[in-house]
Design a protein around this motif. Structure first.
Motif, PDB file in Angstrom:
ATOM      1  N   ALA A 177      70.822  41.949   8.046  1.00 30.50           N
ATOM      2  CA  ALA A 177      70.308  42.206   9.395  1.00 30.50           C
ATOM      3  C   ALA A 177      71.439  42.533  10.359  1.00 30.50           C
ATOM      4  O   ALA A 177      71.331  43.461  11.173  1.00 30.50           O
ATOM      5  CB  ALA A 177      69.519  41.004   9.895  1.00 30.50           C
ATOM      6  N   ILE A 178      72.525  41.789  10.282  1.00 29.90           N
ATOM      7  CA  ILE A 178      73.644  42.007  11.200  1.00 29.90           C
ATOM      8  C   ILE A 178      74.376  43.300  10.870  1.00 29.90           C
ATOM      9  O   ILE A 178      74.654  44.120  11.753  1.00 29.90           O
ATOM     10  CB  ILE A 178      74.614  40.814  11.161  1.00 29.90           C
ATOM     11  CG1 ILE A 178      73.936  39.556  11.712  1.00 29.90           C
ATOM     12  CG2 ILE A 178      75.892  41.124  11.953  1.00 29.90           C
ATOM     13  CD1 ILE A 178      74.727  38.285  11.499  1.00 29.90           C
ATOM     14  N   ASN A 179      74.685  43.521   9.600  1.00 32.15           N
ATOM     15  CA  ASN A 179      75.538  44.640   9.218  1.00 32.15           C
ATOM     16  C   ASN A 179      74.801  45.963   9.032  1.00 32.15           C
ATOM     17  O   ASN A 179      75.382  47.024   9.293  1.00 32.15           O
ATOM     18  CB  ASN A 179      76.276  44.293   7.920  1.00 32.15           C
ATOM     19  CG  ASN A 179      77.301  43.199   8.100  1.00 32.15           C
ATOM     20  OD1 ASN A 179      78.380  43.406   8.635  1.00 32.15           O
ATOM     21  ND2 ASN A 179      76.956  41.982   7.670  1.00 32.15           N
ATOM     22  N   LEU A 180      73.560  45.915   8.581  1.00 29.28           N
ATOM     23  CA  LEU A 180      72.839  47.155   8.295  1.00 29.28           C
ATOM     24  C   LEU A 180      71.733  47.442   9.307  1.00 29.28           C
ATOM     25  O   LEU A 180      71.677  48.528   9.875  1.00 29.28           O
ATOM     26  CB  LEU A 180      72.256  47.097   6.882  1.00 29.28           C
ATOM     27  CG  LEU A 180      71.519  48.361   6.405  1.00 29.28           C
ATOM     28  CD1 LEU A 180      72.428  49.581   6.457  1.00 29.28           C
ATOM     29  CD2 LEU A 180      70.990  48.153   4.984  1.00 29.28           C
ATOM     30  N   ARG A 181      70.870  46.461   9.541  1.00 26.54           N
ATOM     31  CA  ARG A 181      69.819  46.673  10.552  1.00 26.54           C
ATOM     32  C   ARG A 181      70.443  46.969  11.912  1.00 26.54           C
ATOM     33  O   ARG A 181      69.959  47.826  12.657  1.00 26.54           O
ATOM     34  CB  ARG A 181      68.924  45.434  10.647  1.00 26.54           C
ATOM     35  CG  ARG A 181      67.919  45.488  11.797  1.00 26.54           C
ATOM     36  CD  ARG A 181      67.087  44.221  11.869  1.00 26.54           C
ATOM     37  NE  ARG A 181      66.374  44.137  13.140  1.00 26.54           N
ATOM     38  CZ  ARG A 181      65.142  43.674  13.263  1.00 26.54           C
ATOM     39  NH1 ARG A 181      64.480  43.274  12.200  1.00 26.54           N
ATOM     40  NH2 ARG A 181      64.572  43.600  14.452  1.00 26.54           N
TER      41      ARG A 181
END
Length: 246
Positions: A108-112
């Protein structure tokens, strides 16, 4: 008027280096981070008057937070020209011990976060007919990772693909989308979290024998953000000391 750049994860480390480089090159900078106090300190250092530096509290997982940042910068400086998706979270974890919840958090943090930022500001840039998006990837997303968890490596691999997808979508609208994939960097946070003997081992693995320069990564961001960088899009610049060669 000078260009406006939004940098996520700007409170420390590579994000701080990038923010300082852009501001030093004459950009007005919006410094975004989930920790407002830390990023406010940096904004005050760069420009206590707030005329060329502003701090924003922003959780990259929240699309509405990016929309609010876009609207704030339109009201304050007339819009945004450059987006640097630097915010990320790395976590060392044994492959078979990563829980679904831990996987979801890191992705969630790195891709979303990169996805929703590119959606919001990609559309904003397209409407203006100009924009530069620079996504900070990782060597881990190319080689599967050596010192990071599988969730981080998978997310950064996704960033590399998203870069190409958004580059193709926005190319005809004056917007470029590129990524930079650093290897191990010479940053204080590395020495705070990695044992000295492990750092020595990492240096031995790197063909050039040293950790990478965060300042050089920042210089590369400046090149990709330049007005005359229109012919570079969908690219990934490898800066890893020779650990990964195409």
């Amino acid at each position: 008027m000078s260009r406006v750049a939004l940098i996520t994860g700007a409170a420390r480390g590579l994000g701080e280096c990038i923010a300082r480089a852009l501001h030093g090159a004459g950009y007005r900078v919006a410094l975004a981070d989930v920790q407002l106090d830390a990023v406010q300190q940096l904004a005050d250092q760069l420009d206590p008057s707030g005329q060329s530096a502003v701090a924003l509290q922003l959780d990259v997982r929240d699309k509405a937070a990016f929309e609010a940042a876009r609207d704030l910068l339109v009201a304050r400086w007339g819009g945004t020209d450059v987006l640097v998706n630097n915010a990320g979270k790395s976590k060392v974890a044994a492959l078979m011990e990563i829980s679904p919840e831990e996987f979801d958090e890191i992705v969630a943090i790195n891709l979303r976060g990169t996805f929703v930022a590119c959606q919001v500001f990609g559309a904003h840039f397209a409407e203006r007919g100009f924009g530069r998006i620079i996504n900070i990837g990782s060597l881990a997303g190319q080689n599967g990772g050596t010192a990071t968890g599988a969730h981080y490596a998978a997310a950064k691999g996704g960033v590399a693909t998203l870069t190409k997808v958004f580059a193709r979508e926005l190319a005809s609208r004056g917007v470029t989308v590129n990524s930079i994939s650093p290897g191990p960097l010479d940053l204080p946070v590395v020495y705070e979290t990695v044992a000295p003997e492990r750092i020595a081992q990492i240096k031995q693995m790197v063909p050039v024998g040293t950790l990478g320069s965060a300042d050089y990564i920042a210089d590369s961001v400046l090149l990709l953000a330049a007005d005359h960088a229109a012919s570079v899009t969908g690219a990934c610049w490898d800066i890893n000391g020779g650990l990964f060669m195409r």
